[in-house]
Scaffold this active site. Structure first.
Site, PDB file in Angstrom:
ATOM      1  N   GLU A  25      23.894  -7.729 -19.254  1.00  0.00           N
ATOM      2  CA  GLU A  25      24.977  -6.721 -19.196  1.00  0.00           C
ATOM      3  C   GLU A  25      25.081  -6.082 -17.810  1.00  0.00           C
ATOM      4  O   GLU A  25      24.199  -6.252 -16.963  1.00  0.00           O
ATOM      5  CB  GLU A  25      24.754  -5.645 -20.259  1.00  0.00           C
ATOM      6  CG  GLU A  25      23.427  -4.912 -20.117  1.00  0.00           C
ATOM      7  CD  GLU A  25      23.504  -3.449 -20.493  1.00  0.00           C
ATOM      8  OE1 GLU A  25      24.513  -2.786 -20.175  1.00  0.00           O
ATOM      9  OE2 GLU A  25      22.527  -2.945 -21.077  1.00  0.00           O
ATOM     10  N   LYS A  87      32.446   2.628 -17.309  1.00  0.00           N
ATOM     11  CA  LYS A  87      31.549   2.133 -18.368  1.00  0.00           C
ATOM     12  C   LYS A  87      32.434   1.616 -19.504  1.00  0.00           C
ATOM     13  O   LYS A  87      33.204   2.368 -20.091  1.00  0.00           O
ATOM     14  CB  LYS A  87      30.647   3.275 -18.838  1.00  0.00           C
ATOM     15  CG  LYS A  87      29.699   2.916 -19.960  1.00  0.00           C
ATOM     16  CD  LYS A  87      28.841   4.123 -20.345  1.00  0.00           C
ATOM     17  CE  LYS A  87      28.184   3.925 -21.698  1.00  0.00           C
ATOM     18  NZ  LYS A  87      27.494   5.134 -22.170  1.00  0.00           N
ATOM     19  N   VAL A 107      26.338  -2.982 -23.935  1.00  0.00           N
ATOM     20  CA  VAL A 107      25.833  -4.001 -24.859  1.00  0.00           C
ATOM     21  C   VAL A 107      26.962  -4.480 -25.775  1.00  0.00           C
ATOM     22  O   VAL A 107      27.145  -5.689 -25.964  1.00  0.00           O
ATOM     23  CB  VAL A 107      24.637  -3.457 -25.676  1.00  0.00           C
ATOM     24  CG1 VAL A 107      24.266  -4.396 -26.817  1.00  0.00           C
ATOM     25  CG2 VAL A 107      23.433  -3.240 -24.758  1.00  0.00           C
ATOM     26  N   ASP A 139      28.025  10.906 -32.904  1.00  0.00           N
ATOM     27  CA  ASP A 139      27.777  10.019 -31.770  1.00  0.00           C
ATOM     28  C   ASP A 139      26.891   8.846 -32.182  1.00  0.00           C
ATOM     29  O   ASP A 139      25.665   8.926 -32.203  1.00  0.00           O
ATOM     30  CB  ASP A 139      27.145  10.794 -30.608  1.00  0.00           C
ATOM     31  CG  ASP A 139      27.137   9.978 -29.320  1.00  0.00           C
ATOM     32  OD1 ASP A 139      27.402   8.759 -29.380  1.00  0.00           O
ATOM     33  OD2 ASP A 139      26.870  10.563 -28.253  1.00  0.00           O
ATOM     34  N   ALA A 142      28.746   2.210 -30.181  1.00  0.00           N
ATOM     35  CA  ALA A 142      29.505   1.015 -30.585  1.00  0.00           C
ATOM     36  C   ALA A 142      28.607  -0.226 -30.580  1.00  0.00           C
ATOM     37  O   ALA A 142      28.952  -1.237 -31.197  1.00  0.00           O
ATOM     38  CB  ALA A 142      30.686   0.812 -29.636  1.00  0.00           C
ATOM     39  N   ASP A 143      27.448  -0.138 -29.918  1.00  0.00           N
ATOM     40  CA  ASP A 143      26.513  -1.277 -29.909  1.00  0.00           C
ATOM     41  C   ASP A 143      26.119  -1.654 -31.340  1.00  0.00           C
ATOM     42  O   ASP A 143      25.923  -2.840 -31.641  1.00  0.00           O
ATOM     43  CB  ASP A 143      25.236  -0.930 -29.133  1.00  0.00           C
ATOM     44  CG  ASP A 143      25.474  -0.706 -27.651  1.00  0.00           C
ATOM     45  OD1 ASP A 143      26.602  -0.953 -27.178  1.00  0.00           O
ATOM     46  OD2 ASP A 143      24.527  -0.267 -26.958  1.00  0.00           O
ATOM     47  N   LYS A 160      14.842   4.428 -27.384  1.00  0.00           N
ATOM     48  CA  LYS A 160      14.109   5.590 -26.901  1.00  0.00           C
ATOM     49  C   LYS A 160      14.477   6.800 -27.721  1.00  0.00           C
ATOM     50  O   LYS A 160      15.511   6.821 -28.402  1.00  0.00           O
ATOM     51  CB  LYS A 160      14.342   5.808 -25.409  1.00  0.00           C
ATOM     52  CG  LYS A 160      15.772   5.979 -24.989  1.00  0.00           C
ATOM     53  CD  LYS A 160      15.885   5.977 -23.488  1.00  0.00           C
ATOM     54  CE  LYS A 160      16.264   4.636 -22.907  1.00  0.00           C
ATOM     55  NZ  LYS A 160      17.349   3.926 -23.558  1.00  0.00           N
TER      56      LYS A 160
END
Ligand code: PSU
Ligand code: MN
Length: 305
Positions: A25, A87, A107, A139, A142-143, A160
């Protein structure tokens, strides 16, 4: 469709000759790390993929094209531009292409573009997930939706604790996305090797991972698979220390009112600042390790198909 895609010579050749390929990516380049470490890391990732038997395909949107395979000049451009590049997740692809806006792909966008070329193995550092406090902010990266619907295996170092790991695992379960631990039954936590959560399946070799992935593809079970690869002992960070740093970074972010897509890049930079670069060093090493594993998986997958 083909009018929108532009392949590098190396990727064209790999597709023609049915060589193993690994997608990479570009948000990690422009938004995930500072210049010049980002460019150096991206080029080294490509080298590691090659050294382990596959062809790298770094993906981005440039000049109104979905680019699959970048030149070192293009990687340098993305790295130097940094946060000036948009982004780009799935929702932004059409707008950016139609308006010839350059984009660094997350991603989700990278998975989608890789799948257009039938590239099904992808290496990154960390994926987005369900953010802490998502019960009020909604939140959720979308990955996760992309993993639910696009046939690409993603190698990452776990999630993380800027994310809610428990909710992220629940979400992936709902969407039918298998989470594999490479040599571990514990979900790795990116900067450190362990979290409080378990993966679904512990698998010890790239060959066995490739076999499960090949089976999923053959069964037409739509969607991705997440392979979590713990950071090596040598570069792993103390869990309590890094969790405290992350908590401080989140407090600061909330104070500043940073939201949405700015969240992950802000936190990564802040964590690197607080740890005086230690987290960046770990981040770079775990990405290398993921590129190695993804390349080995791709080689094994190629032998099966
Ligand atoms: N995690 C990292 N480094 C990154 C990202 C995540 O450790 O660079 C990037 C990836 O491109 C990922 C994106 O797809 O952030 C997720 O952003 P969001 O949380 O806004 O969906
Ligand atoms: Mn988000």
């Amino acid at each position: 469709m083909n009018n929108y895609i532009e392949y590098s010579v190396e990727v064209t050749n790999a597709l023609k000759n049915n060589l193993p390929i690994v997608a990479l990516e570009s948000t990690i380049i422009s938004h995930g790390m500072p210049y010049p470490q980002n460019v150096k890391t991206a080029l080294e990732c490509e080298k590691i993929v090659r050294d382990n038997g596959s062809v790298p395909a770094t993906i981005a949107i440039l000049n109104g094209k979905l680019k699959i395979g970048l030149s070192s000049k293009e990687i340098d451009f993305l790295g130097k531009q940094g946060q000036n590049i948009i982004k780009t997740s799935r929702r932004d692809i059409a707008y950016n292409i139609a308006n010839k806006i350059d984009g660094a792909t997350t991603v989700s966008a990278t998975m989608y573009i890789a799948s257009l070329a039938n590239i099904t193995v992808f290496a990154t550092g960390g994926i987005g997930g369900v953010h802490r406090g998502a019960e009020t902010t909604f939140d959720i990266s979308a990955d996760l939706e992309e993993l639910a619907m696009t046939n690409v295996l993603v190698v990452c170092a776990g999630a993380k604790s800027i994310l809610d790991l428990g909710l992220t695992m629940e979400y992936l379960e709902t969407k039918g996305v298998p989470v594999v631990g490479y040599g571990t039954s514990t979900l790795p936590a990116f900067y450190s090797r362990e979290s409080d959560f378990s993966v679904n399946f512990k698998i010890d070799t790239p060959k066995e991972i490739a076999e499960v992935w090949n089976t999923k593809l053959k069964l037409n079970l739509v969607g991705g698979m997440l392979v979590t690869n713990p950071i090596s002992e040598e570069y792993s960070m103390d869990r309590t220390l890094i969790d405290n740093v992350i908590a401080d970074a989140i407090t600061e972010m909330t104070k500043l009112g940073i939201k949405g897509k700015e969240t992950t890049p802000y936190l990564l930079a802040k964590i690197a600042e607080i740890t005086k670069g230690d987290s960046l060093k770990s981040n770079i090493q775990l990405v290398y390790s993921n590129c190695r594993l993804a390349s080995q998986i791709s080689v094994n997958l190629n032998l099966l198909s």
